[in-house]
Design an enzyme around this catalytic site. Structure first.
Site, PDB file in Angstrom:
ATOM      1  N   PRO A   1       0.750  -1.056  -0.018  1.00 18.07           N
ATOM      2  CA  PRO A   1       0.003  -0.122  -0.012  1.00 18.07           C
ATOM      3  C   PRO A   1       0.878   1.202  -0.170  1.00 18.07           C
ATOM      4  CG  PRO A   1      -0.200  -1.149   2.096  1.00 18.07           C
ATOM      5  CD  PRO A   1       0.901  -1.764   1.246  1.00 18.07           C
ATOM      6  N   GLU A   2       0.402   2.462  -0.588  1.00 26.24           N
ATOM      7  CA  GLU A   2       0.908   3.499  -0.750  1.00 26.24           C
ATOM      8  C   GLU A   2       0.145   4.425   0.216  1.00 26.24           C
ATOM      9  OE1 GLU A   2       2.114   4.971  -4.431  1.00 26.24           O
ATOM     10  OE2 GLU A   2       2.277   2.733  -5.310  1.00 26.24           O
TER      11      GLU A   2
ATOM     12  N   LYS B   1       2.786 -12.814  28.661  1.00 23.52           N
ATOM     13  CA  LYS B   1       2.430 -12.376  30.173  1.00 23.52           C
ATOM     14  C   LYS B   1       3.299 -11.149  30.698  1.00 23.52           C
ATOM     15  CE  LYS B   1      -0.617 -15.155  30.593  1.00 23.52           C
ATOM     16  NZ  LYS B   1      -2.266 -14.747  30.193  1.00 23.52           N
TER      17      LYS B   1
ATOM     18  N   ARG C   1      12.943  -0.455  -9.807  1.00 25.56           N
ATOM     19  CA  ARG C   1      11.503  -0.254  -9.780  1.00 25.56           C
ATOM     20  C   ARG C   1      10.754  -0.223 -11.172  1.00 25.56           C
ATOM     21  NH1 ARG C   1       9.601   1.033  -4.806  1.00 25.56           N
ATOM     22  NH2 ARG C   1       7.831  -0.276  -5.583  1.00 25.56           N
TER      23      ARG C   1
END
Length: 311
Positions: free
Chosen positions: A2-3, A101, A301
């Site tokens: 997500p962006e 715990k 990219r």
DNA sequence: AATGAAACCTGACAGC
DNA sequence: TGCTGTCAGGTTTCAT
């Protein structure tokens, strides 16, 4: 995955569902990778806190936590003094649903500040689910937060690029694309020899812009992704500034882009993928001029652009 | 200092 | 059916 628009959608969904709820207990999986803070610190910070709100900062989801019954943060209480990790045990067995715990001393008043933040970064494949405890636990569930309302908040992330952390007051490295003004925006790129596409993705400059919206804003601005950032003219930068904000706002209005498996906190898909003009359209005709959309790799990219419309 | 490549992970999908 | 290769919305680390 997500962006900014997707994270904004998710944060809004979470805010409407869990604001006001109280965290009763926290289970963390056996793999340490998703944790940016120490597991013991995350557990101690979350347990018994009330969720005062959920918001987006860059691509991060930020849960504002306050001590139950303490609506206002005590500004002076920012120093943290824990010596707690020794007694905390992580039990990774998902089937037994074992819970961490925390020694009772840790819950004592004054053991930690009254205000804290839980920071979630979803990486590429992370999701935050709000569901009933009886819902089957998905594979790759790394954290389960039990709420006083009887529901659970679950962090699921197959690729494990997501990260969980806690902080007294989280600050993003870069500036908010939706808030920034023109002058500081243009200043970000001055003297940078890196491709404008890489600069847009650099979270230390702007926080929240990812691959889809970098490509889409560059197309709308008519700028090729490989152009050196410093080579953009004042007019180029003005168009990029206007179009980046515009594309982000439009995407938020449509609930983000669902390209593969992105869904928001309610399991709903976004619709902005239908508005993509270049991203994922390699070899298809440009919607403006019919020239075929090209795909190149910039800094590792995928980058999509129209060779005719973008100069 | 800054830039790019590689690494970190798993799953989906295309092609054989 | 199943194998191999490629690709994925992100970030960090390492080499140049």
């Amino acid at each position: 995955m997500p962006e900014l628009p997707e994270v904004e959608t998710i944060a809004r969904g979470l805010a409407s569902r869990v604001t006001g709820d109280i965290i009763e207990s926290v289970w963390l999986g056996e793999k340490p990778e998703p944790l940016k803070s120490a597991a013991s610190e995350i557990v101690a910070t979350l347990e018994k806190r009330r969720i005062a709100g959920v918001r987006r900062v860059g691509k991060h989801i930020v849960f504002d936590l306050v001590r139950n019954g303490t609506p206002d943060a005590m500004a002076s209480e920012t120093k943290r003094k824990d010596k707690r990790s020794a007694n905390v045990r992580i039990d990774g067995s998902r089937s037994s649903r074992a819970r961490l715990k925390v020694p009772s001393a840790l819950s004592r008043k004054g053991a930690s500040p009254s205000q804290a933040e839980w920071i979630v970064h979803l990486g590429m494949t992370g999701r935050m689910l709000v569901c009933r405890p009886e819902v089957e636990i998905e594979k790759h569930t790394h954290a389960i937060v039990t709420l006083a309302s009887g529901r659970e908040l679950r962090f699921v992330d197959p690729r494990r690029f997501g990260r969980l952390s806690v902080s007294p007051a989280f600050i993003a490295a870069g500036l908010e694309p939706l808030d920034i003004e023109l002058q500081p925006f243009t200043g970000l790129f001055r003297g940078r020899k890196t491709p404008i596409k890489s600069a847009l993705l650099n979270q230390k400059l702007l926080s929240g812009v990812g691959n889809i919206y970098a490509d889409e804003s560059l197309f709308r601005a008519g700028v090729r992704p490989r152009r050196r950032a410093a080579s953009l003219t004042r007019e180029d930068l003005k168009r990029l500034y206007v179009n980046l904000k515009e594309v982000l706002k439009e995407a938020i209005a449509l609930g983000g882009s669902s390209v593969a498996d992105y869904v928001d906190a309610d399991g709903e898909e976004g619709f902005f993928q239908l508005q993509h003009r270049v991203y994922g359209r390699e070899g298809e005709p440009c919607l403006t001029c019919k020239t075929l959309i090209k795909r190149v790799v910039i800094a590792g990219r995928s980058s999509h652009y129209c060779p005719k419309c973008q100069k």
